[in-house]
Design a protein around this motif. Structure first.
Motif, PDB file in Angstrom:
ATOM      1  N   SER A   1       2.450  -7.037  -1.927  1.00 16.71           N
ATOM      2  CA  SER A   1       3.452  -5.997  -2.144  1.00 16.71           C
ATOM      3  C   SER A   1       3.768  -5.770  -3.615  1.00 16.71           C
ATOM      4  O   SER A   1       4.386  -4.779  -3.959  1.00 16.71           O
ATOM      5  CB  SER A   1       4.736  -6.332  -1.381  1.00 16.71           C
ATOM      6  OG  SER A   1       5.195  -7.617  -1.737  1.00 16.71           O
TER       7      SER A   1
ATOM      8  N   LYS B   1      11.292 -10.131   1.212  1.00 16.27           N
ATOM      9  CA  LYS B   1      11.006  -8.695   1.255  1.00 16.27           C
ATOM     10  C   LYS B   1       9.626  -8.388   0.678  1.00 16.27           C
ATOM     11  O   LYS B   1       9.321  -7.254   0.351  1.00 16.27           O
ATOM     12  CB  LYS B   1      12.081  -7.930   0.502  1.00 16.27           C
ATOM     13  CG  LYS B   1      13.424  -8.072   1.177  1.00 16.27           C
ATOM     14  CD  LYS B   1      14.493  -7.283   0.491  1.00 16.27           C
ATOM     15  CE  LYS B   1      15.799  -7.573   1.194  1.00 16.27           C
ATOM     16  NZ  LYS B   1      16.715  -6.506   1.194  1.00 16.27           N
ATOM     17  N   LYS B   2       8.792  -9.426   0.572  1.00 12.61           N
ATOM     18  CA  LYS B   2       7.434  -9.269   0.046  1.00 12.61           C
ATOM     19  C   LYS B   2       6.431  -9.564   1.155  1.00 12.61           C
ATOM     20  O   LYS B   2       6.788 -10.134   2.178  1.00 12.61           O
ATOM     21  CB  LYS B   2       7.230 -10.225  -1.137  1.00 12.61           C
ATOM     22  CG  LYS B   2       8.220  -9.986  -2.273  1.00 12.61           C
ATOM     23  CD  LYS B   2       8.093 -11.045  -3.322  1.00 12.61           C
ATOM     24  CE  LYS B   2       9.196 -12.052  -3.123  1.00 12.61           C
ATOM     25  NZ  LYS B   2       9.213 -13.122  -4.083  1.00 12.61           N
ATOM     26  N   TYR B   3       5.181  -9.175   0.931  1.00 11.11           N
ATOM     27  CA  TYR B   3       4.165  -9.435   1.953  1.00 11.11           C
ATOM     28  C   TYR B   3       2.786  -9.638   1.336  1.00 11.11           C
ATOM     29  O   TYR B   3       2.520  -9.254   0.199  1.00 11.11           O
ATOM     30  CB  TYR B   3       4.100  -8.301   2.979  1.00 11.11           C
ATOM     31  CG  TYR B   3       3.491  -7.033   2.429  1.00 11.11           C
ATOM     32  CD1 TYR B   3       2.119  -6.865   2.371  1.00 11.11           C
ATOM     33  CD2 TYR B   3       4.289  -6.003   1.953  1.00 11.11           C
ATOM     34  CE1 TYR B   3       1.561  -5.721   1.861  1.00 11.11           C
ATOM     35  CE2 TYR B   3       3.739  -4.852   1.436  1.00 11.11           C
ATOM     36  CZ  TYR B   3       2.371  -4.712   1.394  1.00 11.11           C
ATOM     37  OH  TYR B   3       1.816  -3.573   0.870  1.00 11.11           O
TER      38      TYR B   3
ATOM     39  N   LYS C   1       2.579 -12.111  10.949  1.00 15.95           N
ATOM     40  CA  LYS C   1       2.849 -11.008  11.888  1.00 15.95           C
ATOM     41  C   LYS C   1       1.615 -10.120  11.961  1.00 15.95           C
ATOM     42  O   LYS C   1       0.750 -10.192  11.093  1.00 15.95           O
ATOM     43  CB  LYS C   1       4.012 -10.147  11.389  1.00 15.95           C
ATOM     44  CG  LYS C   1       5.333 -10.855  11.331  1.00 15.95           C
ATOM     45  CD  LYS C   1       6.428  -9.927  10.851  1.00 15.95           C
ATOM     46  CE  LYS C   1       7.735 -10.707  10.849  1.00 15.95           C
ATOM     47  NZ  LYS C   1       8.850  -9.914  10.429  1.00 15.95           N
TER      48      LYS C   1
ATOM     49  N   LYS D   1       0.798  -6.146  11.880  1.00 17.97           N
ATOM     50  CA  LYS D   1       1.298  -4.789  11.649  1.00 17.97           C
ATOM     51  C   LYS D   1       0.087  -3.882  11.530  1.00 17.97           C
ATOM     52  O   LYS D   1      -0.854  -4.208  10.804  1.00 17.97           O
ATOM     53  CB  LYS D   1       2.114  -4.710  10.354  1.00 17.97           C
ATOM     54  CG  LYS D   1       3.392  -5.523  10.368  1.00 17.97           C
ATOM     55  CD  LYS D   1       4.119  -5.370   9.043  1.00 17.97           C
ATOM     56  CE  LYS D   1       5.326  -6.274   8.995  1.00 17.97           C
ATOM     57  NZ  LYS D   1       6.027  -6.181   7.710  1.00 17.97           N
TER      58      LYS D   1
ATOM     59  N   ALA E   1       6.022 -18.221   4.556  1.00 20.34           N
ATOM     60  CA  ALA E   1       5.689 -16.855   4.984  1.00 20.34           C
ATOM     61  C   ALA E   1       5.549 -16.809   6.504  1.00 20.34           C
ATOM     62  O   ALA E   1       5.038 -17.731   7.128  1.00 20.34           O
ATOM     63  CB  ALA E   1       4.403 -16.401   4.315  1.00 20.34           C
TER      64      ALA E   1
ATOM     65  N   SER F   1      -1.319  -9.202   2.988  1.00 15.81           N
ATOM     66  CA  SER F   1      -2.112  -8.841   4.160  1.00 15.81           C
ATOM     67  C   SER F   1      -3.588  -9.046   3.864  1.00 15.81           C
ATOM     68  O   SER F   1      -4.011  -9.064   2.703  1.00 15.81           O
ATOM     69  CB  SER F   1      -1.857  -7.386   4.578  1.00 15.81           C
ATOM     70  OG  SER F   1      -2.384  -6.495   3.626  1.00 15.81           O
TER      71      SER F   1
ATOM     72  N   PHE G   1      -0.482  -9.740   8.598  1.00 14.12           N
ATOM     73  CA  PHE G   1       0.472  -9.683   7.489  1.00 14.12           C
ATOM     74  C   PHE G   1       1.223 -11.000   7.458  1.00 14.12           C
ATOM     75  O   PHE G   1       1.398 -11.653   8.482  1.00 14.12           O
ATOM     76  CB  PHE G   1       1.498  -8.556   7.702  1.00 14.12           C
ATOM     77  CG  PHE G   1       1.073  -7.221   7.191  1.00 14.12           C
ATOM     78  CD1 PHE G   1       1.617  -6.701   6.031  1.00 14.12           C
ATOM     79  CD2 PHE G   1       0.123  -6.473   7.869  1.00 14.12           C
ATOM     80  CE1 PHE G   1       1.231  -5.469   5.558  1.00 14.12           C
ATOM     81  CE2 PHE G   1      -0.269  -5.241   7.409  1.00 14.12           C
ATOM     82  CZ  PHE G   1       0.296  -4.725   6.248  1.00 14.12           C
ATOM     83  N   TYR G   2       1.664 -11.368   6.288  1.00 17.45           N
ATOM     84  CA  TYR G   2       2.494 -12.554   6.098  1.00 17.45           C
ATOM     85  C   TYR G   2       3.709 -12.107   5.307  1.00 17.45           C
ATOM     86  O   TYR G   2       3.580 -11.682   4.158  1.00 17.45           O
ATOM     87  CB  TYR G   2       1.722 -13.638   5.336  1.00 17.45           C
ATOM     88  CG  TYR G   2       0.506 -14.119   6.090  1.00 17.45           C
ATOM     89  CD1 TYR G   2       0.557 -15.268   6.860  1.00 17.45           C
ATOM     90  CD2 TYR G   2      -0.685 -13.406   6.036  1.00 17.45           C
ATOM     91  CE1 TYR G   2      -0.556 -15.703   7.561  1.00 17.45           C
ATOM     92  CE2 TYR G   2      -1.803 -13.835   6.736  1.00 17.45           C
ATOM     93  CZ  TYR G   2      -1.727 -14.980   7.495  1.00 17.45           C
ATOM     94  OH  TYR G   2      -2.831 -15.403   8.194  1.00 17.45           O
ATOM     95  N   ASP G   3       4.871 -12.134   5.943  1.00 16.01           N
ATOM     96  CA  ASP G   3       6.113 -11.701   5.308  1.00 16.01           C
ATOM     97  C   ASP G   3       6.781 -12.865   4.600  1.00 16.01           C
ATOM     98  O   ASP G   3       6.872 -13.969   5.153  1.00 16.01           O
ATOM     99  CB  ASP G   3       7.083 -11.122   6.332  1.00 16.01           C
ATOM    100  CG  ASP G   3       6.644  -9.765   6.862  1.00 16.01           C
ATOM    101  OD1 ASP G   3       5.878  -9.083   6.159  1.00 16.01           O
ATOM    102  OD2 ASP G   3       7.052  -9.401   7.972  1.00 16.01           O
TER     103      ASP G   3
END
Length: 115
Positions: free
Chosen positions: A71, A54-56, A42, A44, A39, A58, A49-51
């Protein structure tokens, strides 16, 4: 955190959170990076957040709790596990009261939903 103070990274967010929230946030950040090593961290909306593709995931500190959001929807099993641990939940989040230790097994079950 009562308002969203500008932050540069997860460590900065944790350092600016209420002292009671900091240990929970630190534990959650460590669990996320351990359980989801690919992951990308980031910031936001001034939240960590941890991307992951296409999932995250937070994390966020509030007046009386810290939220872990993902997500994906929480499954009935994970919701039951969270409620058994004394946590309040939403469709995609669990809230950990500031006076409660982080229920590691529940957090790992939540994170497994987006692996």
């Amino acid at each position: 955190m009562p308002s969203r103070i500008p932050v540069t990274d997860t460590a900065d967010y944790i350092s600016k959170a209420a002292p009671a929230a900091q240990p929970i946030l630190s534990t959650l950040a460590q669990l996320i990076t351990t359980e989801l090593p690919t992951a990308t961290p980031k910031i936001k909306w001034n939240l960590p957040f941890y991307d992951l593709d296409k999932k995250y995931v937070s994390i966020a500190a509030y007046k009386a709790h810290v939220s872990l959001s993902i997500s994906a929807d929480l499954t009935p099993d994970v919701l039951a596990q969270a409620k058994e641990a004394g946590l309040t939940t939403g469709q995609k989040r669990v809230n950990i009261p500031l006076d409660q230790a982080v229920p590691t097994d529940v957090v790992k079950a939540v994170l497994a939903l987006i692996k």
